[in-house]
Design a protein around this motif. Structure first.
Motif, short mmCIF file in Angstrom:
data_model
loop_
_atom_site.label_atom_id
_atom_site.label_comp_id
_atom_site.label_asym_id
_atom_site.label_seq_id
_atom_site.Cartn_x
_atom_site.Cartn_y
_atom_site.Cartn_z
N SER A 115 49.42 -71.40 -52.83
CA SER A 115 48.24 -71.99 -52.76
C SER A 115 48.18 -72.57 -51.42
O SER A 115 47.20 -73.14 -50.65
CB SER A 115 48.23 -73.06 -53.83
N LEU A 147 46.91 -70.34 -48.67
CA LEU A 147 45.38 -70.14 -48.66
C LEU A 147 45.05 -71.67 -47.99
O LEU A 147 43.75 -71.45 -47.25
CB LEU A 147 44.91 -70.19 -50.15
N TRP A 177 51.24 -67.05 -59.29
CA TRP A 177 50.07 -66.89 -58.45
C TRP A 177 49.60 -65.27 -59.03
O TRP A 177 50.40 -64.55 -59.81
CB TRP A 177 50.16 -66.94 -57.05
N MET A 223 45.01 -63.27 -55.68
CA MET A 223 45.51 -64.15 -54.53
C MET A 223 46.16 -63.47 -53.58
O MET A 223 46.15 -64.03 -52.30
CB MET A 223 46.34 -65.44 -55.09
N GLU A 251 43.80 -62.03 -51.26
CA GLU A 251 43.03 -62.93 -50.46
C GLU A 251 43.83 -63.47 -49.19
O GLU A 251 43.40 -63.81 -48.26
CB GLU A 251 42.73 -64.03 -51.38
N LYS A 298 38.43 -74.24 -54.28
CA LYS A 298 38.61 -73.09 -53.44
C LYS A 298 39.13 -73.56 -51.98
O LYS A 298 38.39 -74.30 -51.54
CB LYS A 298 37.18 -72.20 -53.51
#
Lengths: 142, 443
Positions: free
Chosen positions: B184, B187, B215, B219, B222, B365
């Motif tokens: 996370s 991201l 995760w 993900m 992404e 997000k």
């Protein structure tokens, strides 16, 4: 000294409306009200014509009710009216925790609701200075 | 063999089994001799170390749980004299206190070795520049990666977590090739990088090694797309060693479990019964060579499965699937483990609130996880003065942050506003969409 009821509410739409509705259904009249809020929650303080009946109605609906005694001061409705009360307390080192005005006006004066750190001394001082303090019966009779 | 970091990775299944059998016999003897905790437990079940003849006998042994470590706080489970302990790391317990895990010099060497293997199979070599953006300190993330990278001889940037703009600046200026952090946070870095106008395709960044929280494949895609890297999954837990228990190679088809030192089993979390390969259940690990705090059949509470088929890379170790959930109510927020019971014990020790609370975990997000806690103020603590309510809120927030090591957004809730089920509140609302949903089923 008179009785004040306060209710803890989350700061989101409809919460104050729900409390007002509860009081309305119980036939309670609001004499004074103040809202203190943070981003997430708030406290609504009420001076009501029939606090006992109001408390019962609020508790029945599951509200957390905080009951405290406050001073109700008859303040001359003219420039300097508030100052005459606050400067007197300031001089004596009495701290005002919070205060708010009543929604009702008397003929030539207004009602100021005061919470102070030393209620006994404050009321004695105010009386000595010739300032009238309202009683629970006064509030009911307005 | 140059393609593997350690020769154990290339053992045949037969050789591996023999190695595991020998090591299991030795560790069972070791804990029986050195740890009154295990001796008592084995005795009460009538198990003698001689009963363990090869690795298949492991099923005769009792499980060890996190509660056992909590009950022996802080270091009653030590198998060596304290002077041989060279490091303590910690992880969250089930109460307000963390648990501490001791390491001997050899344990640190073991940890460095499994971390070096993990980094090596993700393609890390001595000419790499590795930016370690896991927190350094009691948490095992930072130091675990650090030791492994140092062993390989890569250039380490011990950036630790936080200060994201500076992290990206470093990445640009120093030409970081490998990034290590929670998925996370990766991201979030990509998001901040975008705001800064950074073109990730033009950076030297090649691989990211991500773990410490569950995760998904979505993900992974992404992150890979946004950062122009290969995103690798790694698994570990402090009780066993830290990161490095299992990790993916660049084929990205499951995490190779370092089976020569951590023996894995999958069980039915309700019955404790062993499940056949491929079936989903709770991961149980036995440390085969650890010295300071060896653990026999430790229940990780992580739900996953094991694939015994050999990998394209040639490693014989079986592979761990993604962690698909928990067998208990632990939640992982920004890589930090949080138990609702920890929160409850902090609330009770500070006082002023009713035992009704609600934990809301969310991740907007491209943002980091947030932990929100709604608590009902107890009647005796309610006040018509905002000052005392705010004081209470701050006191609770500070106590929680110091116990959990993570910032908490605490809100005071109205009495009766938190839904009760059978008298107790439903505690955790996880709004993050981490686990893939299959046929409407959700963890």
């Amino acid at each position: 000294m008179i009785r004040q009821l306060a209710v803890f509410l989350e700061n989101k739409p409809g919460r104050l409306a729900a409390v007002a509705d509860c009081l309305a259904k119980a036939g309670i009249n609001i004499r004074a009200l103040s809202v203190a809020e943070t981003k997430d929650y708030g406290v609504v303080r009420f001076i009501l014509n029939e606090p006992e009946k109001a408390k019962e109605a609020l508790l029945k609906e599951g509200y957390a009710v905080i009951e405290t005694e406050v001073l109700a001061v008859d303040v001359p409705d003219k420039p300097g009216g508030l100052a005459s009360v606050t400067s007197l307390l300031a001089k004596e080192g009495i701290n005002i925790e919070y205060c708010y005005a009543s929604v009702i006006r008397l003929k030539e004066s207004a009602i100021l609701i005061l919470q102070v750190d030393d209620k006994e001394r404050a009321s004695a001082l105010l009386k000595e200075a010739g300032i009238r303090l309202l009683t629970q019966d006064d509030v009911k009779a307005i | 063999m140059n393609q593997f970091y350690s020769e154990e990775e290339g053992l045949s299944r037969e050789e591996l089994k023999n190695l595991q059998s020998g090591r299991l016999k030795a560790i069972v003897n070791y804990v029986y001799e050195r740890m009154p905790f295990y001796r008592k437990r084995f005795d009460s079940l009538g198990i003698k170390p001689e009963d363990i003849k090869d690795i298949s006998d492991i099923k005769k042994l009792p499980f060890t749980t996190k509660q056992d470590i909590v009950d022996n706080y802080p270091l009653k489970l030590l198998a060596v004299p304290m002077k041989e302990v060279v490091r303590l790391q910690s992880s969250s317990g089930t109460t307000g206190k963390n648990i501490f895990i001791p390491y001997t010099k050899n344990d640190i060497e073991l940890w460095s070795d499994v971390m070096a293997r993990s980094l090596w199979e993700a393609g890390v070599r001595e000419d790499d520049i590795i930016q370690i953006s896991y927190g350094y300190g009691l948490f095992t993330g930072g130091l675990g990666f650090h030791q492994g990278a140092e062993k390989i001889g890569a250039t380490i940037i011990p950036a630790s977590s936080g200060n994201t703009r500076r992290q990206i600046q470093i990445m640009q200026d120093l030409g970081t090739t490998i990034i290590c952090c929670t998925p996370s946070y990766a991201l979030y870095m990509a998001e901040v990088g975008n705001e800064m106008g950074v073109d990730f395709a033009s950076l030297s960044l090649r691989v990211g090694i991500f773990g410490a929280e569950p995760w998904s494949e979505e993900m992974r895609k992404e992150i890979e797309k946004k950062m122009h890297i290969d995103a690798i999954n790694i698994y570990g837990l402090c009780e066993i060693i830290g990161p490095g228990v299992a990790s993916e190679c660049l084929h990205k088809e499951g995490m190779h479990i370092n089976e020569d030192v951590f023996y894995p089993e999958i069980i039915n979390p309700q019955t404790g019964e062993r499940l056949p390969p491929g079936e989903k259940g709770e991961l149980v690990l036995t440390t085969l060579t650890k010295e300071a705090l060896p653990l026999i059949r430790y229940r990780t509470r992580d739900i996953c499965s094991i694939n015994p088929e050999p990998c394209k890379c040639g490693r014989s170790f079986s592979r761990l699937s993604r962690i698909e959930g928990r067998a208990d109510d632990m939640i992982i927020v920004r890589g930090i483990n949080v138990f609702p019971s920890q929160i409850e014990s902090v609330l009770l020790s500070v006082g002023g609130v009713a035992p009704y609370y609600e934990i809301i975990v969310d991740r907007e997000k491209g943002r980091l996880d947030t932990l929100e806690l709604r608590v009902e103020v107890s009647e005796s603590f309610l006040s018509d003065e905002m000052r005392s309510l705010e004081e209470l809120r701050q006191r609770l927030e500070e106590a929680l942050e110091s116990a959990l090591d993570i910032s908490v957004n605490l809100t005071l809730a109205e009495q009766g506003s938190i839904p009760r089920s059978e008298g107790k509140a439903k505690r955790v609302i996880d709004k993050r969409e981490i686990f893939q949903r299959k046929g409407g089923e959700r963890k």
